[in-house]
Scaffold this motif. Structure first.
Motif, PDB file in Angstrom:
ATOM      1  N   ILE A  77      25.665  -5.570 -26.154  1.00  0.00           N
ATOM      2  CA  ILE A  77      24.562  -5.908 -25.249  1.00  0.00           C
ATOM      3  C   ILE A  77      23.902  -4.630 -24.757  1.00  0.00           C
ATOM      4  O   ILE A  77      24.567  -3.704 -24.300  1.00  0.00           O
ATOM      5  CB  ILE A  77      25.061  -6.755 -24.063  1.00  0.00           C
ATOM      6  CG1 ILE A  77      25.415  -8.166 -24.585  1.00  0.00           C
ATOM      7  CG2 ILE A  77      24.003  -6.854 -22.960  1.00  0.00           C
ATOM      8  CD1 ILE A  77      25.993  -9.080 -23.576  1.00  0.00           C
ATOM      9  N   MET A  78      22.587  -4.572 -24.896  1.00  0.00           N
ATOM     10  CA  MET A  78      21.813  -3.443 -24.366  1.00  0.00           C
ATOM     11  C   MET A  78      20.851  -3.991 -23.319  1.00  0.00           C
ATOM     12  O   MET A  78      19.993  -4.804 -23.627  1.00  0.00           O
ATOM     13  CB  MET A  78      21.036  -2.761 -25.495  1.00  0.00           C
ATOM     14  CG  MET A  78      19.993  -1.763 -25.016  1.00  0.00           C
ATOM     15  SD  MET A  78      20.648  -0.487 -23.914  1.00  0.00           S
ATOM     16  CE  MET A  78      21.310   0.692 -25.093  1.00  0.00           C
ATOM     17  N   THR A  79      21.034  -3.565 -22.082  1.00  0.00           N
ATOM     18  CA  THR A  79      20.199  -4.085 -20.990  1.00  0.00           C
ATOM     19  C   THR A  79      19.020  -3.147 -20.717  1.00  0.00           C
ATOM     20  O   THR A  79      19.034  -1.982 -21.128  1.00  0.00           O
ATOM     21  CB  THR A  79      21.015  -4.185 -19.696  1.00  0.00           C
ATOM     22  OG1 THR A  79      21.349  -2.855 -19.278  1.00  0.00           O
ATOM     23  CG2 THR A  79      22.284  -4.978 -19.898  1.00  0.00           C
ATOM     24  N   TYR A  80      18.019  -3.660 -20.032  1.00  0.00           N
ATOM     25  CA  TYR A  80      16.910  -2.802 -19.566  1.00  0.00           C
ATOM     26  C   TYR A  80      16.326  -3.411 -18.292  1.00  0.00           C
ATOM     27  O   TYR A  80      15.765  -4.489 -18.305  1.00  0.00           O
ATOM     28  CB  TYR A  80      15.831  -2.638 -20.647  1.00  0.00           C
ATOM     29  CG  TYR A  80      15.108  -3.906 -21.009  1.00  0.00           C
ATOM     30  CD1 TYR A  80      15.700  -4.852 -21.831  1.00  0.00           C
ATOM     31  CD2 TYR A  80      13.837  -4.181 -20.504  1.00  0.00           C
ATOM     32  CE1 TYR A  80      15.055  -6.034 -22.142  1.00  0.00           C
ATOM     33  CE2 TYR A  80      13.177  -5.366 -20.821  1.00  0.00           C
ATOM     34  CZ  TYR A  80      13.804  -6.282 -21.642  1.00  0.00           C
ATOM     35  OH  TYR A  80      13.169  -7.459 -21.935  1.00  0.00           O
ATOM     36  N   PHE A  81      16.556  -2.723 -17.198  1.00  0.00           N
ATOM     37  CA  PHE A  81      16.027  -3.175 -15.906  1.00  0.00           C
ATOM     38  C   PHE A  81      15.097  -2.110 -15.348  1.00  0.00           C
ATOM     39  O   PHE A  81      15.130  -0.945 -15.773  1.00  0.00           O
ATOM     40  CB  PHE A  81      17.176  -3.438 -14.922  1.00  0.00           C
ATOM     41  CG  PHE A  81      18.033  -4.603 -15.339  1.00  0.00           C
ATOM     42  CD1 PHE A  81      17.631  -5.906 -15.072  1.00  0.00           C
ATOM     43  CD2 PHE A  81      19.226  -4.404 -16.023  1.00  0.00           C
ATOM     44  CE1 PHE A  81      18.396  -6.986 -15.476  1.00  0.00           C
ATOM     45  CE2 PHE A  81      20.001  -5.482 -16.433  1.00  0.00           C
ATOM     46  CZ  PHE A  81      19.586  -6.772 -16.153  1.00  0.00           C
ATOM     47  N   HIS A  82      14.251  -2.538 -14.410  1.00  0.00           N
ATOM     48  CA  HIS A  82      13.318  -1.622 -13.739  1.00  0.00           C
ATOM     49  C   HIS A  82      13.522  -1.766 -12.241  1.00  0.00           C
ATOM     50  O   HIS A  82      13.849  -2.854 -11.776  1.00  0.00           O
ATOM     51  CB  HIS A  82      11.872  -1.990 -14.053  1.00  0.00           C
ATOM     52  CG  HIS A  82      11.608  -2.275 -15.500  1.00  0.00           C
ATOM     53  ND1 HIS A  82      11.858  -3.507 -16.069  1.00  0.00           N
ATOM     54  CD2 HIS A  82      11.136  -1.484 -16.480  1.00  0.00           C
ATOM     55  CE1 HIS A  82      11.541  -3.455 -17.354  1.00  0.00           C
ATOM     56  NE2 HIS A  82      11.105  -2.241 -17.632  1.00  0.00           N
ATOM     57  N   PRO A  83      13.220  -0.707 -11.473  1.00  0.00           N
ATOM     58  CA  PRO A  83      13.315  -0.850 -10.007  1.00  0.00           C
ATOM     59  C   PRO A  83      12.508  -2.046  -9.493  1.00  0.00           C
ATOM     60  O   PRO A  83      12.931  -2.750  -8.585  1.00  0.00           O
ATOM     61  CB  PRO A  83      12.747   0.480  -9.498  1.00  0.00           C
ATOM     62  CG  PRO A  83      13.009   1.453 -10.608  1.00  0.00           C
ATOM     63  CD  PRO A  83      12.888   0.675 -11.880  1.00  0.00           C
ATOM     64  N   ARG A  84      11.336  -2.311 -10.084  1.00  0.00           N
ATOM     65  CA  ARG A  84      10.502  -3.409  -9.580  1.00  0.00           C
ATOM     66  C   ARG A  84      11.103  -4.789  -9.843  1.00  0.00           C
ATOM     67  O   ARG A  84      10.685  -5.767  -9.228  1.00  0.00           O
ATOM     68  CB  ARG A  84       9.095  -3.352 -10.193  1.00  0.00           C
ATOM     69  CG  ARG A  84       9.057  -3.573 -11.686  1.00  0.00           C
ATOM     70  CD  ARG A  84       7.632  -3.788 -12.202  1.00  0.00           C
ATOM     71  NE  ARG A  84       7.603  -3.833 -13.654  1.00  0.00           N
ATOM     72  CZ  ARG A  84       7.507  -2.771 -14.433  1.00  0.00           C
ATOM     73  NH1 ARG A  84       7.408  -1.571 -13.898  1.00  0.00           N
ATOM     74  NH2 ARG A  84       7.514  -2.892 -15.746  1.00  0.00           N
ATOM     75  N   PHE A  96       3.686  -0.392 -10.410  1.00  0.00           N
ATOM     76  CA  PHE A  96       2.362  -0.455 -11.035  1.00  0.00           C
ATOM     77  C   PHE A  96       2.359   0.114 -12.452  1.00  0.00           C
ATOM     78  O   PHE A  96       1.312   0.218 -13.071  1.00  0.00           O
ATOM     79  CB  PHE A  96       1.313   0.257 -10.164  1.00  0.00           C
ATOM     80  CG  PHE A  96       1.739   1.626  -9.684  1.00  0.00           C
ATOM     81  CD1 PHE A  96       1.694   2.715 -10.527  1.00  0.00           C
ATOM     82  CD2 PHE A  96       2.198   1.798  -8.372  1.00  0.00           C
ATOM     83  CE1 PHE A  96       2.085   3.966 -10.088  1.00  0.00           C
ATOM     84  CE2 PHE A  96       2.594   3.054  -7.923  1.00  0.00           C
ATOM     85  CZ  PHE A  96       2.532   4.146  -8.782  1.00  0.00           C
ATOM     86  N   HIS A  97       3.514   0.472 -12.970  1.00  0.00           N
ATOM     87  CA  HIS A  97       3.552   0.940 -14.357  1.00  0.00           C
ATOM     88  C   HIS A  97       3.597  -0.242 -15.316  1.00  0.00           C
ATOM     89  O   HIS A  97       4.564  -0.447 -16.050  1.00  0.00           O
ATOM     90  CB  HIS A  97       4.727   1.901 -14.570  1.00  0.00           C
ATOM     91  CG  HIS A  97       4.461   3.252 -13.996  1.00  0.00           C
ATOM     92  ND1 HIS A  97       5.296   3.870 -13.089  1.00  0.00           N
ATOM     93  CD2 HIS A  97       3.414   4.088 -14.164  1.00  0.00           C
ATOM     94  CE1 HIS A  97       4.772   5.045 -12.738  1.00  0.00           C
ATOM     95  NE2 HIS A  97       3.636   5.188 -13.374  1.00  0.00           N
ATOM     96  N   ILE A  98       2.504  -0.988 -15.251  1.00  0.00           N
ATOM     97  CA  ILE A  98       2.351  -2.185 -16.068  1.00  0.00           C
ATOM     98  C   ILE A  98       1.441  -1.814 -17.238  1.00  0.00           C
ATOM     99  O   ILE A  98       0.359  -1.271 -17.021  1.00  0.00           O
ATOM    100  CB  ILE A  98       1.682  -3.309 -15.235  1.00  0.00           C
ATOM    101  CG1 ILE A  98       2.535  -3.623 -14.007  1.00  0.00           C
ATOM    102  CG2 ILE A  98       1.370  -4.530 -16.072  1.00  0.00           C
ATOM    103  CD1 ILE A  98       3.615  -4.634 -14.190  1.00  0.00           C
ATOM    104  N   LEU A  99       1.870  -2.095 -18.450  1.00  0.00           N
ATOM    105  CA  LEU A  99       1.129  -1.649 -19.631  1.00  0.00           C
ATOM    106  C   LEU A  99      -0.030  -2.581 -19.974  1.00  0.00           C
ATOM    107  O   LEU A  99      -0.034  -3.751 -19.580  1.00  0.00           O
ATOM    108  CB  LEU A  99       2.089  -1.565 -20.824  1.00  0.00           C
ATOM    109  CG  LEU A  99       3.160  -0.482 -20.693  1.00  0.00           C
ATOM    110  CD1 LEU A  99       4.344  -0.799 -21.583  1.00  0.00           C
ATOM    111  CD2 LEU A  99       2.582   0.879 -21.039  1.00  0.00           C
ATOM    112  N   ASP A 100      -0.956  -2.036 -20.744  1.00  0.00           N
ATOM    113  CA  ASP A 100      -2.054  -2.832 -21.296  1.00  0.00           C
ATOM    114  C   ASP A 100      -2.844  -3.548 -20.197  1.00  0.00           C
ATOM    115  O   ASP A 100      -3.141  -4.736 -20.304  1.00  0.00           O
ATOM    116  CB  ASP A 100      -1.477  -3.851 -22.302  1.00  0.00           C
ATOM    117  CG  ASP A 100      -2.579  -4.463 -23.154  1.00  0.00           C
ATOM    118  OD1 ASP A 100      -3.657  -3.857 -23.242  1.00  0.00           O
ATOM    119  OD2 ASP A 100      -2.353  -5.538 -23.719  1.00  0.00           O
TER     120      ASP A 100
END
Ligand SMILES: [Zn+2]
Length: 282
Positions: free
Chosen positions: A215-222, A12-16
């Protein structure tokens, strides 16, 4: 070099979006972080890869065992702020207090200095680049908040270096690890994390990975949780971005990490000759 990073926050850490904006709303929602973290830990163990974790302070305070586990496994812990807000909507004093709070809680759990940072939603822009001064003043030496293309939130399209560089702002210097881009029909395309990774076919990801040196990655648990509740209030386009391709994402990342060797930020830092990178004056 290919750098693996995860932004540790809840589904639920969704912005805006008003219904998910502050902790008053967050406490109404179910907890899914533990099972999703286990998927990440399993993947790293199976593929024998290291990663850097940018953790939201609110998560660390509520679930210190998550940060303890990250640290016990030998992975690097950085800050993803305390309250996960859009930084360009915050005042200087709010940014500073929130950052200090996040660093304090993370350091109290790991006993190690927090030196790495990523802004929620890559929300450091031309408008609030003074955030870098606050980061440097508070002991942050490595940043990965530059998204060198336009996006719904944040983005720094004028930052021309989509590779490690030194930020120089009013005498403060920071090592910057921006998100990398690919070029599609003369436009910048992102493919190394979040919804972009999920919608880009693996064959393209593999092709670009073979042909790029950073390469710079960015993942989230969700990103790995097809059963997370859908946030009804999101507009259709954001729903698509948030929920497309969740079911296959862990398999796709397993493939990527089986096909290529990734490193964490610490190792990347050591392997760079910082005297030869570009200095970006902001
Ligand atoms: Zn985030």
């Amino acid at each position: 070099m290919k750098i693996l990073t995860f932004d540790i926050e809840e589904w639920f850490h969704i912005l805006d979006n008003d219904s998910t904006k502050t902790f008053r709303e967050w406490s109404n929602y179910e907890t899914r972080i533990h099972s999703n973290m286990d998927k990440i830990f399993d993947l790293l163990a199976k593929s024998n890869q290291k990663a850097t974790f940018f953790v939201v302070g609110w998560i660390a305070e509520k679930y210190p065992e998550v940060v303890k586990k990250i640290d016990n496994y030998g992975y690097e812990v950085g800050s993803h702020t305390y309250m996960h807000q859009l930084m360009y909507e915050q005042k200087r004093v709010e940014v500073e207090e929130d950052l200090q709070k996040s660093i304090k809680v993370l350091e109290s759990i790991t006993g190690k200095k927090v030196k790495a940072f990523r802004a929620p939603g890559f929300s450091i822009t031309e408008k609030n680049k003074w955030v870098f001064e606050i980061l440097a003043e508070n002991g942050i030496t490595h940043d990965s908040s530059i998204f060198p293309a336009g996006r719904a939130h944040g983005g720094f399209p004028s930052y021309s270096e989509a590779k490690p560089s030194l930020i120089d702002i009013n005498g403060y210097k920071l090592k910057e690890f921006p998100i990398n881009t690919a070029s599609v029909l003369n436009k910048k395309w992102i493919y190394s994390g979040g919804g972009y990774f999920r919608i880009t076919p693996y064959s393209m990801i593999k092709y670009w990975t073979e042909s790029s040196d950073y390469i710079m990655t960015y993942f989230h648990p969700r990103d790995f949780d097809p059963y997370q509740p859908i946030i009804k209030e999101l507009p259709l386009s954001r729903k698509f971005k948030s929920y497309v391709g969740l079911a296959n994402c862990i398999k796709k990342l397993e493939k990527w990490t089986a096909d290529f060797k990734f490193i964490d930020l610490k190792e990347a830092d050591k392997s760079i000759d910082w005297s030869s990178v570009s200095i970006v004056k902001l």
